[in-house]
Design an enzyme around this catalytic site. Sequence first.
Site, mmCIF file in Angstrom:
data_model
loop_
_atom_site.group_PDB
_atom_site.id
_atom_site.type_symbol
_atom_site.label_atom_id
_atom_site.label_comp_id
_atom_site.label_asym_id
_atom_site.label_seq_id
_atom_site.Cartn_x
_atom_site.Cartn_y
_atom_site.Cartn_z
ATOM 1 N N CYS A 202 0.843 -1.200 0.000
ATOM 2 C CA CYS A 202 0.000 0.000 0.000
ATOM 3 C C CYS A 202 0.878 1.250 0.000
ATOM 4 O O CYS A 202 1.570 1.514 -0.960
ATOM 5 C CB CYS A 202 -0.958 -0.065 1.190
ATOM 6 S SG CYS A 202 -2.378 1.014 1.016
ATOM 7 N N HIS B 92 -3.469 -5.787 1.085
ATOM 8 C CA HIS B 92 -2.806 -5.938 2.385
ATOM 9 C C HIS B 92 -2.731 -7.398 2.813
ATOM 10 O O HIS B 92 -3.642 -7.885 3.497
ATOM 11 C CB HIS B 92 -3.593 -5.191 3.465
ATOM 12 C CG HIS B 92 -3.439 -3.711 3.413
ATOM 13 N ND1 HIS B 92 -2.433 -3.042 4.082
ATOM 14 C CD2 HIS B 92 -4.161 -2.759 2.786
ATOM 15 C CE1 HIS B 92 -2.550 -1.734 3.862
ATOM 16 N NE2 HIS B 92 -3.590 -1.541 3.083
ATOM 17 N N GLU C 58 -1.009 -8.615 5.162
ATOM 18 C CA GLU C 58 -0.911 -8.709 6.634
ATOM 19 C C GLU C 58 -2.274 -8.602 7.307
ATOM 20 O O GLU C 58 -2.406 -8.907 8.487
ATOM 21 C CB GLU C 58 0.056 -7.637 7.167
ATOM 22 C CG GLU C 58 -0.515 -6.244 7.368
ATOM 23 C CD GLU C 58 -0.698 -5.436 6.089
ATOM 24 O OE1 GLU C 58 -0.581 -6.019 4.971
ATOM 25 O OE2 GLU C 58 -0.969 -4.220 6.190
#
Lengths: 227, 87, 87, 745
Positions: free
Chosen positions: A86, A194, A196
């Site tokens: 990002c 994302h 994570e």
Amino acid sequence: MKFAVLAFPGSNCEMDLYNAIKDIIKEDVELVPYKSQSLAGFDAVLIPGGFSYGDYLRSGAIARLSPIIPALQAFAKSGKPVLGICNGFQILTEAGLLPGSLQKNVSAKFICKDETLVVNNDHSMFSSAYQQGQLITLPIAHGDGNYYCDQETLKELVANNQIVFKYTNNPNGSVDNIAGITNQQGNVLGMMPHPERAVEDILGSDDGKGVFQSIVKHIKSRGVIYE
Amino acid sequence: MALVKVYVNYKKSILNPEAQAVNNALQRLGYEDIEDVKLGKYFELTVADGKSKADLDAEINEICDKLLANYNMENYHYEIDETEAAK
Amino acid sequence: MALVKVYVNYKKSILNPEAQAVNNALQRLGYEDIEDVKLGKYFELTVADGKSKADLDAEINEICDKLLANYNMENYHYEIDETEAAK
Amino acid sequence: MNKVAQPIQTEATPEQIRDQKSYLSMGLTDYEYGLIKDNVLHRLPNYTEVGLFSGMWSEHCSYKNSKPVLKKFFTKGQHVVKGPGEGAGIIDIGDNQGVVFKAESHNHPSAVEPFQGATTGVGGILRDIFSMGARPIASLDSLRFATPKTDRDNYFIQQIVAGISAYGNCIGVPTVGGDTAFDDAYEHNPLVNVMCVGLMDLDKIEVGAAAGVGNSIIYVGAKTGRDGINGASFASFQFDSDHESQRSAVQVGDPFTEKLVMEACLDVINNHSEALVGIQDMGAAGLVSSSAEMGSKAGGNGMVLDLDLVPQREAGMSAFELMLSESQERMLLCVRAGHEDDLLKVFADHGVDAVVIGHVTEGHQYQLLHHGELVADVPVDSLASEAPVYHRQSAMPEHLKHADNHQFQPQITNPTETLQEMLGQLTIASKEAIYETYDTQVQTNTVVAPGSDAAVVRIRHYDKALAMTTDVNGRYLYLDPRIGGQMAVAESARNVVASGAVPLGITDCLNFGNPEKPDQFYELDQAVMGMSEACEKFAAPVISGNVSLNNEYDNVPIYPTPMVGMVGLIKGLDHVTTQDFKQAGDLVYVVGKTGAGFNGSQIQKMQTGEISGQLFDFDLDYELKIQQLITNAIQEKLLASAHDISEGGLIMAIAESTFGNQLGVNLSSSLSVSQFFSETQSRFLVSVPAENQAKFEQMVGKEAELLGAVTADNHLFVQATNGYFDVDVDKAFKIWKGALSCRLK
Ligand SMILES: Nc1ncnc2c1ncn2[C@@H]1O[C@H](COP(=O)(O)OP(=O)(O)O)[C@@H](O)[C@H]1O
Ligand SMILES: [Mg+2]
């Protein structure tokens, strides 16, 4: 092995990355502040999402002037894995470590939702845990995720197999549905989604684990561990 | 003191979603004679005196290249306005 | 066709965090002779021919008031450039 | 064009203020001015002092009209660590952890400048949370708009949403929920309320007090400019000859600076507590309110501030302007003498400006120095704790006196068509177009994102989570402020319970009309009593809140709209429950009795264009009983899904429950078609895996009706006694999902 997670003023996903590596991937990880000038001792560097310097002017434009950036450039040059997620992707393009740039989404709005991605290259050091063509679900959360590069650059990206992830349902207007690309050497990956945020079922998906597992596999298989 | 006006614009080939949104809004509001909208950034830098014109040019170009404009997507040009600043 | 260049800037008393961030970055980079940075928006509107100067002025002011500038916070001014547009 | 220098406004002399009554335009009444002159100062106040009092004695700072009402709130509870009065309330959730929450309204600023009004609303409530020593873990937004009719209306809504999104996303606090309703009662007074939830270690509580003679007052964060100077007190006061710049006194939010300030303050609180005496954010009436409140709270001391030391963004600001500016992203600290440099260094390391601007003094005076002169010298308590309080007159509004006690009867010839029309009502339709622009997941603890009943945020490394929701239906309160107030709390509790939680407590934003008008004050007073009764019933005390009055236009107030923000505790992640049907074959029940709940309902509005009659009945005891049944069923792991039944009634709950996993239902019921739109309270729609049927039915007894089962065929079929609903789930979903996003394109 040991991961570095960079933290710039205004980053806001650094703890998410840190927790994912520590609690789920179960590897060593340390936050490295933007003022630091060294990445010695790390095997891989992660650049988190967020709004470094408020994303004022252009996303990532001010962060890339930070003291840590020369060390990051050297780290990337040495061939070790660098992953920007990002805002991290935006910083990597601004810092010249990845081609192209990230523009405002075509809707001109911030979008946060799950997207289905297709793994377009399962050979990279960031995607070997996946199968070629595999569909995975990862969240996106960005206002400037619309990847742009000129036609010539795109041709090179395709020719060198640098496009690692593509959207199946382009949410932001990116050229060629690009969600994530590597540099020519293949050791720097930038992606808007994302991973994570998708490492535990309770958060909706654990499809993102593969990205980090691929990095670990890459480092460990090379047997070179910097400690 | 010099006042430097820097204009940063998207390159021609690039579609700017924000400009597009403004254009759409204008069409919806009925301004049909607006054929195109471009949207860029406009900086005014106040620079202390003491640099030669050449040095100032060099500095401004450097600042634009390093920070104010992204060469992938944007062009810039600037004007140095010595009178304005004096006010 | 006329090319209208519209400049939109924050009013004096309004905080502009973006300009401040750019200024801080320039200071950190060592450009100490930059004393102030202002940052605004720059629009180029391409307008079809056929309106009188007065009507065009009225239209542009209306567009600025309605859409391009936020009267709570911003000032604007514009220039009409007839030659540019011909290109 | 540009003026070389802004002329500093000429300040009226004390005599001129008295003779020309200029305090009136600054928001003080004759009575209040008299109090200041004769009872507090025993002399004429000067211009700056009048400014201080006008800010501090405004409703926003002093709650002068609402204090007697707020006293009625139920605020007790064995887990309450801090109730109303501080920046935010705190509830003990075990493991040395406290949950901190509060809500704030930014209605008036947002009406003037939607984007910045919304951003600064988010910024303000975040500061309330982290000034307590808590890390913000989630925000929710509660929005009320008129039904948009023009592009301008759409743009306005988009700007509000964009402002919330811009600030919350940037600072990295997920916006996990909220509620949005549309009614023309909010035409001239849109409501923008934001709630924030934080988490802290209970041994790290901070308070906003400035005690200890010689201790320093430190100013932290953004520089002070002339923004929002008229914010707290005087909406139309002209303090400057230049009207242009008067209009520009808009506050601009800078989430990046706030992020730095937040991290720095949390660092100071967590790691340098030995140096810190107190900390408070600068909100309404900026520097004066934060410093005077801190001084007054400490009790027994005075304070002196040197305004020349205040970081300033603009040249030539007067003492008045410096004290009343509402520039954002600022905090005030009281720091133990001798520790100043340590703390200044911590802030510098975080890239945050911090300076000592004064200190705590002997005595009780609040003194300001500017350009070496004493420009204000007033007793500190006179500004804060001793502000006047008014007991307003209360009288039942006309429309309640003769309310028709018959319930509205819906006209339904084709149930499926009525269902489809209902699905497209903006209040009912999906709010995804709004929450899709919010980062709902940053911090990676969001277990249930917007789209179910309450949002659920887990507490990392513990087997527990928090459920949170905002609710209120102003239409119910309009018909009966007391029962409507009960219902607002009950609905929020139902949402929290449906998610698997037990209510912990609430915060609120009391959005009402003009308290000086007896009929509008009646609504406030009654609503608070009703809310309080419900809070006590659910053992969910009020721990914080906010008041927004004078939401009226042309003498017509908004619907009384006390937003309730509730937080509940989920004592085990396996209790987390969502509203979506999970699997074909699961049995579908409606729990709780259905009556004729039509006055104030969505179907009344849809079919008649108005809200009228006496509100339908409500029984708090029954509500509690049903909620406890659901809690038991969830804790026994009997439920696959649970959804509270609210606006639009049972049929909406059924439709919504099919959407998430694209399943269908085949149901039949003893209810009439109309009853499917009834908004009777105290009901849930649940689905139960077939193997749990016996256990579940034994548990709920007669309070549940088995309706049928979830099907795999993506079709909604519901047989009522006098007709049936029959629609493809895909089709229903498209109408529901598209209605708002089409408007906000
Ligand atoms: N303004 C908003 N911001 C974020 N989420 C919202 C907003 N409005 C509605 N939502 C979400 O949409 C879902 C449905 O909201 P609502 O209809 O109010 O639910 P309920 O009637 O069960 O209280 C909830 O998950 C809620 O959090
Ligand atoms: Mg609900």
